[in-house]
Scaffold this active site. Structure first.
Site, PDB file in Angstrom:
ATOM      1  N   LYS A   1      -8.774  -5.226   6.910  1.00  0.00           N
ATOM      2  CA  LYS A   1      -9.593  -6.173   7.666  1.00  0.00           C
ATOM      3  C   LYS A   1      -8.890  -7.501   7.920  1.00  0.00           C
ATOM      4  O   LYS A   1      -8.958  -8.053   9.002  1.00  0.00           O
ATOM      5  CB  LYS A   1     -10.906  -6.415   6.910  1.00  0.00           C
TER       6      LYS A   1
ATOM      7  N   LYS B   1      -2.910 -12.725  -1.870  1.00  0.00           N
ATOM      8  CA  LYS B   1      -4.082 -13.566  -1.566  1.00  0.00           C
ATOM      9  C   LYS B   1      -3.750 -15.044  -1.762  1.00  0.00           C
ATOM     10  O   LYS B   1      -4.187 -15.894  -0.985  1.00  0.00           O
ATOM     11  CB  LYS B   1      -5.272 -13.186  -2.451  1.00  0.00           C
TER      12      LYS B   1
ATOM     13  N   LYS C   1      -0.531  -1.532   5.904  1.00  0.00           N
ATOM     14  CA  LYS C   1      -1.750  -0.717   5.912  1.00  0.00           C
ATOM     15  C   LYS C   1      -2.808  -1.278   6.853  1.00  0.00           C
ATOM     16  O   LYS C   1      -2.792  -2.469   7.185  1.00  0.00           O
ATOM     17  CB  LYS C   1      -2.315  -0.640   4.496  1.00  0.00           C
TER      18      LYS C   1
HETATM   19  P1  TYM Z   1     -11.475  -2.517  -0.399  1.00  0.00           P
HETATM   20  O1  TYM Z   1     -12.849  -2.982  -0.086  1.00  0.00           O
HETATM   21  O2  TYM Z   1     -10.319  -3.306   0.052  1.00  0.00           O
HETATM   22  O3  TYM Z   1     -11.272  -1.054   0.151  1.00  0.00           O
HETATM   23  C1  TYM Z   1     -12.184  -0.027  -0.180  1.00  0.00           C
HETATM   24  C2  TYM Z   1     -11.470   1.287  -0.341  1.00  0.00           C
HETATM   25  O4  TYM Z   1     -10.755   1.629   0.838  1.00  0.00           O
HETATM   26  C3  TYM Z   1      -9.402   1.904   0.527  1.00  0.00           C
HETATM   27  N1  TYM Z   1      -8.542   1.442   1.623  1.00  0.00           N
HETATM   28  C4  TYM Z   1      -7.543   2.179   2.132  1.00  0.00           C
HETATM   29  N2  TYM Z   1      -7.101   3.409   1.835  1.00  0.00           N
HETATM   30  C5  TYM Z   1      -6.071   3.883   2.571  1.00  0.00           C
HETATM   31  N3  TYM Z   1      -5.491   3.206   3.573  1.00  0.00           N
HETATM   32  C6  TYM Z   1      -5.909   1.961   3.909  1.00  0.00           C
HETATM   33  N4  TYM Z   1      -5.347   1.306   4.907  1.00  0.00           N
HETATM   34  C7  TYM Z   1      -6.982   1.389   3.172  1.00  0.00           C
HETATM   35  N5  TYM Z   1      -7.646   0.214   3.222  1.00  0.00           N
HETATM   36  C8  TYM Z   1      -8.583   0.265   2.257  1.00  0.00           C
HETATM   37  C9  TYM Z   1      -9.117   1.138  -0.751  1.00  0.00           C
HETATM   38  O5  TYM Z   1      -8.042   1.699  -1.454  1.00  0.00           O
HETATM   39  C10 TYM Z   1     -10.435   1.271  -1.472  1.00  0.00           C
HETATM   40  O6  TYM Z   1     -10.483   2.484  -2.178  1.00  0.00           O
HETATM   41  N6  TYM Z   1     -10.866  -3.588  -5.191  1.00  0.00           N
HETATM   42  C11 TYM Z   1     -11.513  -2.683  -4.290  1.00  0.00           C
HETATM   43  C12 TYM Z   1     -13.029  -2.614  -4.452  1.00  0.00           C
HETATM   44  C13 TYM Z   1     -13.466  -2.346  -5.836  1.00  0.00           C
HETATM   45  C14 TYM Z   1     -13.372  -1.112  -6.533  1.00  0.00           C
HETATM   46  C15 TYM Z   1     -13.929  -1.356  -7.809  1.00  0.00           C
HETATM   47  C16 TYM Z   1     -12.872   0.142  -6.201  1.00  0.00           C
HETATM   48  C17 TYM Z   1     -14.064  -3.252  -6.657  1.00  0.00           C
HETATM   49  N7  TYM Z   1     -14.332  -2.643  -7.843  1.00  0.00           N
HETATM   50  C18 TYM Z   1     -14.005  -0.352  -8.779  1.00  0.00           C
HETATM   51  C19 TYM Z   1     -12.962   1.144  -7.174  1.00  0.00           C
HETATM   52  C20 TYM Z   1     -13.499   0.900  -8.436  1.00  0.00           C
HETATM   53  C21 TYM Z   1     -11.219  -3.149  -2.874  1.00  0.00           C
HETATM   54  O7  TYM Z   1     -10.956  -4.288  -2.624  1.00  0.00           O
HETATM   55  O8  TYM Z   1     -11.347  -2.192  -1.962  1.00  0.00           O
END
Ligand code: TYM
Length: 328
Positions: free
Chosen positions: A197, A111, A194
């Protein structure tokens, strides 16, 4: 019952990575565990979204959660910013988190590279806010994709450190959870890394048939196998990986055989993949449209979820305050 917590940032629509990395587990886990699924709107502030965009994106994810089959009568669905207790725990966890370890987190480094003019403190302490989301409910299981492994390690570190400092066994160490043998990583359509967005390489659950076809037909490939049974280069393996989650095993085997005997035609494979993605997304897409128009329902779900989440969070916080030494 064992507590489960997970969240997704409201930065647009859900894509196949979110679905297969996380949401599909949410839907199954709500049948067996005490689940809390939230929308991580505070986390999204690290990239400075506009106020109107946050409101819109939160409603979008709420509608998409319901469309995917998360059931508010089984799981608690809430918006992170409706549970202020998370922030107090975040403060306590930050007091025991160190600059060096936070700077070493890969997502922070990425980031910082992507937004060099906005390397804010929230970005640096992203993992402690995530730890707080989880520990505030003393959750044991966290359904997340592979990309969250380092954040999960930090969450465990926060739990261990708190317990050690205060000589208690209060926070359990939360574990990543997935129904598959390994954590899921859905690749993007651009041949690298991966689906995500910020990479502009996604198929969204709400994409229509034409959009899906256009995106898949443009997916990066190579000039084909040069000899039988050769290993697949990453760009081709990526297509097979996406196929593995949306197509039947027979379809995957058909193209795998074609790869191995060098008769594969990427055009045919992509056409099939687009068709299978569309067949998978179509029923969800319909429900997204239906739920999106019912903001009254969405806001009721979030309101009721927030009430339950606040009760669970406050119970933890009361104990944390006592352990640290504050008066109640
Ligand atoms: P975020 O919003 O980037 O993504 C949400 C969830 O989707 C999964 N994910 C993927 N899994 C497999 N392949 C991909 N290409 C892919 N892209 C996204 C992510 O692993 C995630 O599970 N930090 C987290 C949000 C968060 C969170 C938490 C999650 C904040 N607090 C507490 C669990 C527990 C995030 O940015 O996810």
């Amino acid at each position: 019952m064992e507590k489960v917590v997970s969240g997704i940032r409201p930065t647009g629509n859900l894509h196949l990575g979110n679905y297969f990395g996380a949401v599909t587990s949410f839907v199954k886990m709500q049948e067996q565990f005490d689940c809390m699924f939230f929308i991580a709107d505070w986390h999204s502030l690290t990239t400075h979204p506009k106020p109107g965009d946050i409101t819109k994106s939160v409603d979008t994810i709420l509608a998409e959660y319901l469309a995917c089959g998360i059931d508010p009568s089984k799981a608690t669905i809430y918006v992170q910013s409706d549970v202020p207790q998370v922030l107090e725990l975040y403060l306590y966890l930050n007091m025991n988190a160190y600059l060096g370890e936070l700077e070493r987190v890969t997502t922070f480094k990425e980031k910082a590279r992507q937004q060099p003019d906005n390397v804010n403190a929230g970005l640096l302490t992203y993992p402690t806010l995530m730890a707080s989301d989880i520990l505030i409910h003393r959750a044991l299981k966290v359904p997340v994709g592979k990309d969250q492994e380092q954040n999960m390690e930090m969450a465990r570190k926060c739990a261990r450190r708190f317990n050690n400092i205060y000589g208690v066994e209060f926070f359990p160490e939360p574990q990543s959870f997935h129904f598959t043998a390994q954590a899921v990583k859905i690749p993007g359509l651009d041949g690298s890394g991966k689906m995500g967005k910020s990479q502009d390489n996604c198929v969204y659950l709400k994409d229509d048939e034409k959009t899906i076809r256009k995106k898949v037909m443009k997916a990066v490939t190579d000039c084909g196998p040069s000899q039988p049974n050769s290993p697949k280069p990453e760009v081709i393996q990526n297509l097979f990986d996406i196929m593995a989650v949306v197509s039947t095993p027979d379809t995957v085997e058909h193209f795998d055989t074609a790869w191995n005997d060098c008769s594969i035609r990427y055009g045919d494979m992509k056409k099939q993949l687009a068709e299978d993605i569309n067949a998978f997304c179509a029923p969800i897409r319909e429900k997204i449209t239906e739920y999106s128009s019912n903001t009254e329902l969405l806001h009721r779900v979030a309101r009721e979820g927030a009430e339950k989440a606040r009760i669970s969070a406050q119970a933890t916080l009361d104990e944390v305050r006592q352990i640290i030494g504050f008066h109640k």
